[in-house]
Design a protein around this motif. Structure first.
Motif, PDB file in Angstrom:
ATOM      1  N   LEU A  85       1.010  -1.287   0.041  1.00 51.14           N
ATOM      2  CA  LEU A  85       0.135  -0.075  -0.051  1.00 51.14           C
ATOM      3  C   LEU A  85       0.885   1.343   0.038  1.00 51.14           C
ATOM      4  O   LEU A  85       0.477   2.192  -0.735  1.00 51.14           O
ATOM      5  CB  LEU A  85      -0.886   0.003   1.137  1.00 51.14           C
ATOM      6  CG  LEU A  85      -1.867   1.233   1.723  1.00 51.14           C
ATOM      7  CD1 LEU A  85      -2.723   1.216   0.407  1.00 51.14           C
ATOM      8  CD2 LEU A  85      -2.499   1.076   2.832  1.00 51.14           C
ATOM      9  N   ALA A  86       1.909   1.485   0.829  1.00 49.00           N
ATOM     10  CA  ALA A  86       2.862   2.463   0.881  1.00 49.00           C
ATOM     11  C   ALA A  86       3.538   2.448  -0.599  1.00 49.00           C
ATOM     12  O   ALA A  86       3.623   3.469  -1.017  1.00 49.00           O
ATOM     13  CB  ALA A  86       3.848   2.250   1.842  1.00 49.00           C
ATOM     14  N   ARG A  87       3.942   1.339  -1.300  1.00 43.59           N
ATOM     15  CA  ARG A  87       4.335   1.702  -2.580  1.00 43.59           C
ATOM     16  C   ARG A  87       3.379   2.289  -3.509  1.00 43.59           C
ATOM     17  O   ARG A  87       3.922   3.219  -4.292  1.00 43.59           O
ATOM     18  CB  ARG A  87       5.126   0.288  -3.023  1.00 43.59           C
ATOM     19  CG  ARG A  87       6.131  -0.153  -2.319  1.00 43.59           C
ATOM     20  CD  ARG A  87       6.861  -1.268  -3.248  1.00 43.59           C
ATOM     21  NE  ARG A  87       6.017  -2.490  -3.006  1.00 43.59           N
ATOM     22  CZ  ARG A  87       6.057  -3.280  -2.214  1.00 43.59           C
ATOM     23  NH1 ARG A  87       6.920  -3.266  -1.192  1.00 43.59           N
ATOM     24  NH2 ARG A  87       5.181  -4.587  -2.118  1.00 43.59           N
ATOM     25  N   TYR A  88       2.215   1.862  -3.580  1.00 45.84           N
ATOM     26  CA  TYR A  88       1.281   2.519  -4.553  1.00 45.84           C
ATOM     27  C   TYR A  88       0.816   3.909  -4.134  1.00 45.84           C
ATOM     28  O   TYR A  88       0.773   4.784  -4.922  1.00 45.84           O
ATOM     29  CB  TYR A  88      -0.075   1.556  -4.460  1.00 45.84           C
ATOM     30  CG  TYR A  88      -0.044   0.362  -5.170  1.00 45.84           C
ATOM     31  CD1 TYR A  88      -0.695   0.656  -6.621  1.00 45.84           C
ATOM     32  CD2 TYR A  88       0.244  -0.901  -4.726  1.00 45.84           C
ATOM     33  CE1 TYR A  88      -0.499  -0.525  -7.293  1.00 45.84           C
ATOM     34  CE2 TYR A  88       0.312  -2.011  -5.522  1.00 45.84           C
ATOM     35  CZ  TYR A  88      -0.237  -1.810  -7.039  1.00 45.84           C
ATOM     36  OH  TYR A  88       0.055  -2.763  -7.711  1.00 45.84           O
ATOM     37  N   HIS A  97      -5.612   3.660  -9.386  1.00 50.78           N
ATOM     38  CA  HIS A  97      -6.514   2.534  -9.374  1.00 50.78           C
ATOM     39  C   HIS A  97      -6.086   1.476  -8.485  1.00 50.78           C
ATOM     40  O   HIS A  97      -6.541   0.873  -7.668  1.00 50.78           O
ATOM     41  CB  HIS A  97      -6.624   1.902 -11.154  1.00 50.78           C
ATOM     42  CG  HIS A  97      -7.671   0.696 -10.838  1.00 50.78           C
ATOM     43  ND1 HIS A  97      -8.806   0.861 -11.032  1.00 50.78           N
ATOM     44  CD2 HIS A  97      -7.410  -0.410 -11.122  1.00 50.78           C
ATOM     45  CE1 HIS A  97      -9.495  -0.339 -10.932  1.00 50.78           C
ATOM     46  NE2 HIS A  97      -8.584  -1.136 -11.137  1.00 50.78           N
ATOM     47  N   GLY A  98      -4.667   1.051  -8.842  1.00 45.64           N
ATOM     48  CA  GLY A  98      -4.131   0.119  -7.859  1.00 45.64           C
ATOM     49  C   GLY A  98      -3.955   0.539  -6.492  1.00 45.64           C
ATOM     50  O   GLY A  98      -4.396  -0.294  -5.415  1.00 45.64           O
ATOM     51  N   TYR A  99      -3.667   1.842  -6.076  1.00 51.80           N
ATOM     52  CA  TYR A  99      -3.760   2.220  -4.499  1.00 51.80           C
ATOM     53  C   TYR A  99      -5.251   2.111  -3.752  1.00 51.80           C
ATOM     54  O   TYR A  99      -5.372   1.787  -2.678  1.00 51.80           O
ATOM     55  CB  TYR A  99      -3.383   3.752  -4.547  1.00 51.80           C
ATOM     56  CG  TYR A  99      -3.452   4.468  -3.234  1.00 51.80           C
ATOM     57  CD1 TYR A  99      -2.651   4.101  -2.035  1.00 51.80           C
ATOM     58  CD2 TYR A  99      -4.559   5.485  -3.042  1.00 51.80           C
ATOM     59  CE1 TYR A  99      -2.736   4.702  -0.845  1.00 51.80           C
ATOM     60  CE2 TYR A  99      -4.691   5.870  -1.864  1.00 51.80           C
ATOM     61  CZ  TYR A  99      -3.858   5.665  -0.916  1.00 51.80           C
ATOM     62  OH  TYR A  99      -4.080   6.196   0.347  1.00 51.80           O
ATOM     63  N   LEU A 100      -6.365   2.371  -4.625  1.00 50.24           N
ATOM     64  CA  LEU A 100      -7.626   2.361  -4.265  1.00 50.24           C
ATOM     65  C   LEU A 100      -7.910   1.068  -3.910  1.00 50.24           C
ATOM     66  O   LEU A 100      -8.516   0.549  -2.784  1.00 50.24           O
ATOM     67  CB  LEU A 100      -8.593   2.883  -5.079  1.00 50.24           C
ATOM     68  CG  LEU A 100      -8.362   4.410  -5.425  1.00 50.24           C
ATOM     69  CD1 LEU A 100      -9.539   5.050  -6.389  1.00 50.24           C
ATOM     70  CD2 LEU A 100      -8.603   5.155  -4.069  1.00 50.24           C
ATOM     71  N   ALA A 105      -8.562  -3.384   0.304  1.00 50.49           N
ATOM     72  CA  ALA A 105      -8.207  -4.563   1.113  1.00 50.49           C
ATOM     73  C   ALA A 105      -7.375  -4.458   2.291  1.00 50.49           C
ATOM     74  O   ALA A 105      -7.877  -5.099   3.302  1.00 50.49           O
ATOM     75  CB  ALA A 105      -7.160  -5.266   0.007  1.00 50.49           C
ATOM     76  N   ALA A 106      -6.793  -3.250   2.475  1.00 49.21           N
ATOM     77  CA  ALA A 106      -6.125  -3.159   3.761  1.00 49.21           C
ATOM     78  C   ALA A 106      -7.089  -2.695   4.887  1.00 49.21           C
ATOM     79  O   ALA A 106      -7.597  -3.057   6.180  1.00 49.21           O
ATOM     80  CB  ALA A 106      -5.165  -1.933   3.802  1.00 49.21           C
ATOM     81  N   LEU A 121      -6.089  10.807  -0.578  1.00 49.33           N
ATOM     82  CA  LEU A 121      -7.426  10.768  -1.190  1.00 49.33           C
ATOM     83  C   LEU A 121      -8.085  11.871  -1.556  1.00 49.33           C
ATOM     84  O   LEU A 121      -8.804  12.039  -2.317  1.00 49.33           O
ATOM     85  CB  LEU A 121      -8.231   9.998  -0.187  1.00 49.33           C
ATOM     86  CG  LEU A 121      -8.178   8.459   0.112  1.00 49.33           C
ATOM     87  CD1 LEU A 121      -9.162   7.918   1.272  1.00 49.33           C
ATOM     88  CD2 LEU A 121      -8.732   7.610  -1.056  1.00 49.33           C
ATOM     89  N   ARG A 122      -7.640  12.869  -0.522  1.00 50.63           N
ATOM     90  CA  ARG A 122      -8.385  14.439  -0.986  1.00 50.63           C
ATOM     91  C   ARG A 122      -7.897  14.970  -2.318  1.00 50.63           C
ATOM     92  O   ARG A 122      -8.325  15.455  -3.370  1.00 50.63           O
ATOM     93  CB  ARG A 122      -7.802  15.332   0.186  1.00 50.63           C
ATOM     94  CG  ARG A 122      -8.507  14.895   1.518  1.00 50.63           C
ATOM     95  CD  ARG A 122      -8.528  16.050   2.224  1.00 50.63           C
ATOM     96  NE  ARG A 122      -8.917  15.885   3.663  1.00 50.63           N
ATOM     97  CZ  ARG A 122      -8.518  15.288   4.772  1.00 50.63           C
ATOM     98  NH1 ARG A 122      -6.955  15.248   4.808  1.00 50.63           N
ATOM     99  NH2 ARG A 122      -8.778  14.839   5.874  1.00 50.63           N
ATOM    100  N   SER A 123      -6.352  14.378  -2.362  1.00 43.63           N
ATOM    101  CA  SER A 123      -5.840  15.076  -3.641  1.00 43.63           C
ATOM    102  C   SER A 123      -6.336  14.172  -4.914  1.00 43.63           C
ATOM    103  O   SER A 123      -6.543  14.594  -6.041  1.00 43.63           O
ATOM    104  CB  SER A 123      -4.135  14.766  -3.745  1.00 43.63           C
ATOM    105  OG  SER A 123      -3.885  13.344  -3.719  1.00 43.63           O
TER     106      SER A 123
END
Length: 210
Positions: A85-88, A97-100, A105-106, A121-123
């Motif tokens: 998650l930190a890498r995305y 898309h991958g981060y969301l 999942a997290a 998320l705000r950005s």
């Protein structure tokens, strides 16, 4: 060997492992000999331990070790998920898309979003996107904001001496204002000083000449 079922502490057991687990619970809850304390090995007339009981104990120990290993594996999976998650998040906005997906999942695994996630998320919500994607980002931002606020409140309640931990106390009444001491050296004003008489308007110049 039991395997971790997700990263929230769940485990998946095989049929044989469930059989051993049920037998262990039955031994603890309903011992074969009520007069003998649970966990005491039955002895043969010669004083030797029952081989069947010894085999059962070995199965219990192996199952306990396997459960511990599965718990450690679940912790490793959780650490990998958070690192991913930190890498995305570091690759935003190109990896939106991958981060969301990783954030979903997290959160399902019990992750508490931090300030970095809220800022990301705000950005993303400020960037142009399709209508469905915009709704998805906004809903995820609301969910993360709620979870973050709940986590902060839980940490505040856990602090020693906090009002939330001790119970809400009624607010103390404000102290009454102190009366100002009188000054005997100051004279009391007269009504004429407080309300001076109104002066009569002067007559017009024409009336004075007449």
């Amino acid at each position: 060997m039991p395997t971790p079922y997700g990263t929230r502490g769940g485990m998946a057991f095989s049929a044989d492992e469930l059989r051993v687990l049920r037998r262990a619970l039955a031994t603890v809850l309903l011992p074969t000999h009520p007069a003998v304390p649970a966990g005491t090995p039955p002895a043969s007339p010669s004083g030797a331990r029952d081989p069947e009981w010894v085999a059962e104990v070995q199965e219990y120990l192996r199952l306990a070790e396997d459960v511990d290993e599965a718990a450690r594996e679940g912790g490793r999976l959780r650490a990998f998920l958070l690192a991913d998650l930190a890498r995305y998040r570091a690759a935003l906005p190109g990896s939106a898309h991958g981060y969301l997906d990783q954030l979903h999942a997290a959160l399902d695994a019990g992750y508490d979003p931090g300030p970095d996630d809220l800022a990301a998320l705000r950005s993303l919500c400020a960037l142009p996107a399709s209508q469905g994607e915009t709704r998805r980002r906004a809903a995820l931002l609301r969910r993360c904001s709620h979870l973050a606020e709940r986590s902060v409140r839980a940490r505040l309640r856990a602090l020693p001496g906090s009002r939330a931990a001790e119970g809400a106390q009624p607010p103390k009444p404000a102290p009454a204002p102190r009366p100002q001491p009188s000054r005997p050296d100051r004279p009391v004003p007269t009504p004429g000083e407080v309300f001076p008489p109104r002066r009569k308007p002067a007559p017009p110049p024409a009336a004075r000449s007449a």
